[in-house]
Design a protein around this motif. Sequence first.
Motif, PDB file in Angstrom:
ATOM      1  N   LEU A  66       0.860  -1.231   0.056  1.00 51.34           N
ATOM      2  CA  LEU A  66      -0.131   0.005  -0.057  1.00 51.34           C
ATOM      3  C   LEU A  66       1.021   1.254  -0.143  1.00 51.34           C
ATOM      4  O   LEU A  66       1.647   1.371   0.756  1.00 51.34           O
ATOM      5  N   ALA A  67       0.666   2.068  -0.708  1.00 48.18           N
ATOM      6  CA  ALA A  67       1.255   3.348  -1.145  1.00 48.18           C
ATOM      7  C   ALA A  67       0.427   4.721  -1.192  1.00 48.18           C
ATOM      8  O   ALA A  67      -0.778   4.526  -1.682  1.00 48.18           O
ATOM      9  N   GLY A  68       0.834   5.644  -0.681  1.00 46.12           N
ATOM     10  CA  GLY A  68       0.160   6.758  -0.776  1.00 46.12           C
ATOM     11  C   GLY A  68       0.465   7.755  -1.862  1.00 46.12           C
ATOM     12  O   GLY A  68       1.773   7.889  -2.517  1.00 46.12           O
ATOM     13  N   LEU A  69      -0.511   8.313  -2.701  1.00 43.84           N
ATOM     14  CA  LEU A  69      -0.206   8.888  -3.962  1.00 43.84           C
ATOM     15  C   LEU A  69       0.254  10.342  -3.908  1.00 43.84           C
ATOM     16  O   LEU A  69       0.783  11.087  -4.742  1.00 43.84           O
ATOM     17  N   ASN A  70       0.386  10.501  -2.611  1.00 43.74           N
ATOM     18  CA  ASN A  70       1.126  12.040  -2.200  1.00 43.74           C
ATOM     19  C   ASN A  70       2.624  11.773  -1.930  1.00 43.74           C
ATOM     20  O   ASN A  70       3.095  12.905  -1.327  1.00 43.74           O
ATOM     21  N   GLY A  71       3.126  10.612  -1.939  1.00 43.01           N
ATOM     22  CA  GLY A  71       4.451  10.811  -1.749  1.00 43.01           C
ATOM     23  C   GLY A  71       4.990   9.942  -0.776  1.00 43.01           C
ATOM     24  O   GLY A  71       5.927   9.458  -0.521  1.00 43.01           O
ATOM     25  N   ASP A  72       3.640   9.282   0.148  1.00 47.73           N
ATOM     26  CA  ASP A  72       4.220   8.229   1.234  1.00 47.73           C
ATOM     27  C   ASP A  72       4.744   7.038   0.721  1.00 47.73           C
ATOM     28  O   ASP A  72       4.419   6.434  -0.180  1.00 47.73           O
ATOM     29  N   PRO A  73       5.778   6.414   1.509  1.00 46.23           N
ATOM     30  CA  PRO A  73       6.644   5.375   1.111  1.00 46.23           C
ATOM     31  C   PRO A  73       5.669   4.195   1.036  1.00 46.23           C
ATOM     32  O   PRO A  73       4.738   3.920   1.705  1.00 46.23           O
ATOM     33  N   PRO A  74       5.745   3.300   0.242  1.00 48.24           N
ATOM     34  CA  PRO A  74       4.989   1.924   0.180  1.00 48.24           C
ATOM     35  C   PRO A  74       5.111   1.165   1.503  1.00 48.24           C
ATOM     36  O   PRO A  74       6.145   1.302   2.198  1.00 48.24           O
ATOM     37  N   ARG A  75       4.041   0.394   1.774  1.00 52.19           N
ATOM     38  CA  ARG A  75       4.269  -0.366   3.097  1.00 52.19           C
ATOM     39  C   ARG A  75       3.603  -1.740   2.726  1.00 52.19           C
ATOM     40  O   ARG A  75       2.562  -1.895   2.180  1.00 52.19           O
ATOM     41  N   SER A  86     -13.106  -1.664  -1.682  1.00 55.31           N
ATOM     42  CA  SER A  86     -14.394  -1.546  -1.228  1.00 55.31           C
ATOM     43  C   SER A  86     -15.164  -0.176  -1.604  1.00 55.31           C
ATOM     44  O   SER A  86     -14.345   0.614  -1.503  1.00 55.31           O
ATOM     45  N   PRO A  87     -16.326  -0.150  -1.649  1.00 53.95           N
ATOM     46  CA  PRO A  87     -16.919   1.205  -1.937  1.00 53.95           C
ATOM     47  C   PRO A  87     -16.580   2.222  -1.067  1.00 53.95           C
ATOM     48  O   PRO A  87     -16.398   3.511  -1.392  1.00 53.95           O
ATOM     49  N   ASP A  88     -16.256   1.963   0.185  1.00 51.77           N
ATOM     50  CA  ASP A  88     -16.011   3.117   1.488  1.00 51.77           C
ATOM     51  C   ASP A  88     -14.345   3.152   1.560  1.00 51.77           C
ATOM     52  O   ASP A  88     -13.936   4.107   2.325  1.00 51.77           O
ATOM     53  N   GLY A  89     -13.712   2.536   0.665  1.00 56.25           N
ATOM     54  CA  GLY A  89     -12.180   2.795   0.716  1.00 56.25           C
ATOM     55  C   GLY A  89     -11.569   2.328   2.054  1.00 56.25           C
ATOM     56  O   GLY A  89     -10.183   2.415   2.088  1.00 56.25           O
ATOM     57  N   LYS A  90     -12.262   1.447   2.793  1.00 56.79           N
ATOM     58  CA  LYS A  90     -11.674   0.978   3.994  1.00 56.79           C
ATOM     59  C   LYS A  90     -11.094  -0.396   3.874  1.00 56.79           C
ATOM     60  O   LYS A  90     -10.303  -0.817   4.628  1.00 56.79           O
ATOM     61  N   LYS A  91     -11.310  -1.096   2.877  1.00 61.63           N
ATOM     62  CA  LYS A  91     -10.921  -2.559   2.588  1.00 61.63           C
ATOM     63  C   LYS A  91     -10.362  -2.865   1.235  1.00 61.63           C
ATOM     64  O   LYS A  91     -10.923  -2.052   0.454  1.00 61.63           O
ATOM     65  N   ILE A  92      -9.698  -3.717   1.125  1.00 68.06           N
ATOM     66  CA  ILE A  92      -9.363  -4.255  -0.379  1.00 68.06           C
ATOM     67  C   ILE A  92      -9.771  -5.673  -0.192  1.00 68.06           C
ATOM     68  O   ILE A  92      -9.844  -6.581   0.706  1.00 68.06           O
ATOM     69  N   ALA A  93     -10.225  -6.134  -1.389  1.00 69.03           N
ATOM     70  CA  ALA A  93     -10.413  -7.685  -1.985  1.00 69.03           C
ATOM     71  C   ALA A  93      -9.393  -7.899  -2.930  1.00 69.03           C
ATOM     72  O   ALA A  93      -8.956  -7.146  -3.692  1.00 69.03           O
ATOM     73  N   TYR A  94      -9.103  -9.067  -2.867  1.00 69.86           N
ATOM     74  CA  TYR A  94      -7.761  -9.440  -3.767  1.00 69.86           C
ATOM     75  C   TYR A  94      -8.176 -10.958  -4.176  1.00 69.86           C
ATOM     76  O   TYR A  94      -8.786 -11.716  -3.063  1.00 69.86           O
ATOM     77  N   THR A  95      -7.705 -11.387  -5.227  1.00 71.37           N
ATOM     78  CA  THR A  95      -7.737 -13.050  -5.569  1.00 71.37           C
ATOM     79  C   THR A  95      -6.367 -13.524  -5.351  1.00 71.37           C
ATOM     80  O   THR A  95      -5.465 -12.816  -5.775  1.00 71.37           O
ATOM     81  N   THR A  96      -6.340 -14.604  -5.079  1.00 68.87           N
ATOM     82  CA  THR A  96      -5.099 -15.470  -4.493  1.00 68.87           C
ATOM     83  C   THR A  96      -5.169 -17.003  -4.518  1.00 68.87           C
ATOM     84  O   THR A  96      -6.413 -17.378  -4.644  1.00 68.87           O
ATOM     85  N   ALA A 156     -10.254 -12.924  -0.745  1.00 68.41           N
ATOM     86  CA  ALA A 156      -9.943 -12.597   0.695  1.00 68.41           C
ATOM     87  C   ALA A 156     -10.163 -11.053   0.612  1.00 68.41           C
ATOM     88  O   ALA A 156      -9.927 -10.210  -0.447  1.00 68.41           O
ATOM     89  N   ALA A 157     -10.452 -10.622   1.791  1.00 65.07           N
ATOM     90  CA  ALA A 157     -10.758  -9.104   2.096  1.00 65.07           C
ATOM     91  C   ALA A 157      -9.676  -8.814   3.269  1.00 65.07           C
ATOM     92  O   ALA A 157      -9.644  -9.748   4.222  1.00 65.07           O
ATOM     93  N   ALA A 158      -9.262  -7.513   3.348  1.00 67.92           N
ATOM     94  CA  ALA A 158      -8.577  -7.377   4.469  1.00 67.92           C
ATOM     95  C   ALA A 158      -9.036  -5.750   4.714  1.00 67.92           C
ATOM     96  O   ALA A 158      -8.870  -4.611   3.596  1.00 67.92           O
ATOM     97  N   ASP A 159      -8.822  -5.308   6.121  1.00 61.65           N
ATOM     98  CA  ASP A 159      -9.233  -4.006   6.372  1.00 61.65           C
ATOM     99  C   ASP A 159      -7.711  -3.315   6.340  1.00 61.65           C
ATOM    100  O   ASP A 159      -6.749  -3.496   7.042  1.00 61.65           O
ATOM    101  N   VAL A 160      -7.641  -2.049   5.570  1.00 59.04           N
ATOM    102  CA  VAL A 160      -6.539  -1.417   5.419  1.00 59.04           C
ATOM    103  C   VAL A 160      -6.851   0.181   5.904  1.00 59.04           C
ATOM    104  O   VAL A 160      -6.169   0.967   5.657  1.00 59.04           O
ATOM    105  N   SER A 161      -7.941   0.296   6.831  1.00 61.35           N
ATOM    106  CA  SER A 161      -8.150   1.584   7.276  1.00 61.35           C
ATOM    107  C   SER A 161      -7.121   2.073   8.250  1.00 61.35           C
ATOM    108  O   SER A 161      -6.268   1.288   8.778  1.00 61.35           O
ATOM    109  N   ARG A 181      -5.088  -8.618   8.934  1.00 60.64           N
ATOM    110  CA  ARG A 181      -5.444 -10.060   9.212  1.00 60.64           C
ATOM    111  C   ARG A 181      -6.560 -10.080   7.812  1.00 60.64           C
ATOM    112  O   ARG A 181      -7.603  -9.583   8.131  1.00 60.64           O
ATOM    113  N   PRO A 182      -6.328 -11.042   6.833  1.00 63.20           N
ATOM    114  CA  PRO A 182      -7.171 -11.083   5.923  1.00 63.20           C
ATOM    115  C   PRO A 182      -8.374 -12.030   6.218  1.00 63.20           C
ATOM    116  O   PRO A 182      -8.222 -13.086   6.893  1.00 63.20           O
ATOM    117  N   THR A 183      -9.662 -11.867   5.674  1.00 59.84           N
ATOM    118  CA  THR A 183     -10.723 -12.657   6.076  1.00 59.84           C
ATOM    119  C   THR A 183     -11.296 -13.391   4.551  1.00 59.84           C
ATOM    120  O   THR A 183     -11.223 -12.695   3.387  1.00 59.84           O
TER     121      THR A 183
END
Length: 731
Positions: A298-307, A323-333, A347-352, A362-364
């Motif tokens: 995860l990285a910020g488009l304002n210059g924050d370093p990747p994490r 997710s529509p509210d921008g608090k989670k990501i879903a991904y295929t693996t 799987a989904a993970a909370d990135v808030s 912790r992904p679900t």
Amino acid sequence: MLNLPAVGSTNGNDNSSTRRFGVFELDLRAGELRRSGSKVKLQEQPFQVLAELLDRPGQVVTREELRNRLWPADTYVDFDHSLNAAIRRLRDALGDSAENPTFVETVARRGYRFVAPVSGANGDHAGRGELAAVVPITAPRRHHWWIVGAIAAVALVLIGLAVGFFLAPHPPAPGRITPLTANPAGDPVRTAAISRDGRHLAFSDETGFYLRQIDTGETHPITLPEDMTATSISWSPDSDHMVVALAGANRRPSLWDISVLGGNARKLIDDGSHLAISPNGKQIAFVAGQPLHQRIWLAGLNGDPPRELLGEDGDLFGTISWSPDGKKIAYTTAKYTYGYGTKGTIAAADVSSSSQAGGSVRPTVVLSLTGLNAPMMWAPDGHLIYTLEEPRPHQADSNLWSTRLNAEMKPSGSPVRLTNDQGEVFSISASADGKRIAYVKGVPQPDVYVAKLQASGALEEPQRLTLDDRQDLPFDWTTDNKSVIFISDRTGTFCIYKQSIDQAMPELLLSGSQQLMGPRLSPDGTQLLYLANPSWADPHFEVPLMSMPLTGGPAREVARAKWITNLQCARAPATACVYSVITDAALTFFRFDSVRGNGTQILQIRDELAQAYNWSLSPDGTTLAIAKGKWGSDEPRIRLVSLDGAPERSLNIRGWPGIAGLDWASDSKSLWAATPGEKENALLRIDLQGNVRVVWRPKNATVGWAIPSRDGKHLALNVHSASANVSMLEQ
């Protein structure tokens, strides 16, 4: 606004020698077929077939009429095979298919009919014209029990099998499907994404990177850094710019910011792919690292370093979606297993900010299914849109499904089918309101090609041997060097065939209810050895290694293990045969007698990524060549392990990203190796001192491996090509 010339514009001149349909035009006077103004390679006979069909659009042109046009009355030719080949090449050039024709329709037992509107023909059949005039296609409404069954997953030495699961019947959702591109075979769309406002489509193909206005079809090229191609795209919320993963030859993809208003691309991150910009446009999630060692970052488009967010060695990542509210990501693996190929998981993970404070994510698990493919999207209305493979005999196809998610991030209610058409879904994107969904769909085409080796070591241009629309994979040659032995799923299940290099049709050697894999001849060439993989889920299933007389007769079991992944035999007068067994933690080699069996362990490689290895037995039976480079290690290495007790040695292959296929030359003095590459790669010849020579670089295709004939004069090549285009689903 982009101040660039539109792609595919014509000068407006029309005459009786020009026929136009879709984005194509046929110039009878010049003898050329053009797509959007660019010349498309088309041989003489397919050209004549197309000219005949375009002269009578909408009418049936019989096979006899085509015969009279193509061959004089005193010409002796295998008419049926030759005409079939001409029709196939024509469809390849147009990006068309027999099962779901856009242009050339087969009329059973009669002939062919051109079904698209044509301008410039007799009577001037007005129709679609240029692509700017998009025509909606109503999604087919069919009611079926959808049973996704055994899917053969062949990945070089790892030949696994997906197992079945059941979905309740659901009619397709009422929607309108519109083609947005019409690229021919040989020029597939690599990647595409619809803008958040739903007005533009950004896409990449073999000729460049483009921006297309969806409602008018107006198309403009976008300049990319030199020798770079786009592999994935994500639009910003304002639809004024996008972040694009760009890759170059032998280079990992990197992330770049590209404005649709003009200006140079700006690099954001050195290593990244499969990206997704957050709904507020402030963050980007992406995949980075070598295959099988990748992580989601995860990285910020304002210059924050990747994490680093999540992932572990062995993970295979596909699509990321917010997710529509921008608090989670879903991904295929998925993870490769030693028995059943891959089982896909969403799987989904909370990135808030609250979850980031603890330093771990912790992904679900949201959904886990065999047959679940990588493309996926979290729709603005909260639905999850995903892709599933179809049951055989349509196992090469996949389609879009939708399911509602409840508060616990689990599917709620019955899934709904969104599409039901031919081809494999490669990617999905949607407008911000979810009303327009763009998806790339194509037809992967693994085929057998044959090439002649010159005395100098140069390779003549390979020619396609198998002309069907299914998966064809070569494994050996007959002892007379005249026929290739291969497997094909043209009947829905992998069966074993042989085909003479001067014939258009194969001969069936062996079929059955199970998936028959890896056919090789015994050292004396009298016995056909093969693996019988399972067709349904059984965690205790063992793979039998079978033997059958090549001239016909009952098959018998030679060995059995869980799981045999590959087998090879030396060539007479040598007698050695070897098979490999893979587990979650090791790759073990056994030497066996092709008549009596009696496998004896000769080598074990302990590795949690045992599925990453490829190997080949030298024709003289003295040496195993083993490589763990198929996933793009920094410096691929080939181990040469003697079966006669000589010291082991290694070949370091410098300057190449990895080894994706490995086979000995017929004289046991060099190796054939294919490099990794999703779009293009190279076939190498490597001598036993580690010197590398590039023998072939396929264009708009990739080579998987090379099987030499016993006399060393020909190669049977596993070559993958594809056609792919973008369609839009409107709900």
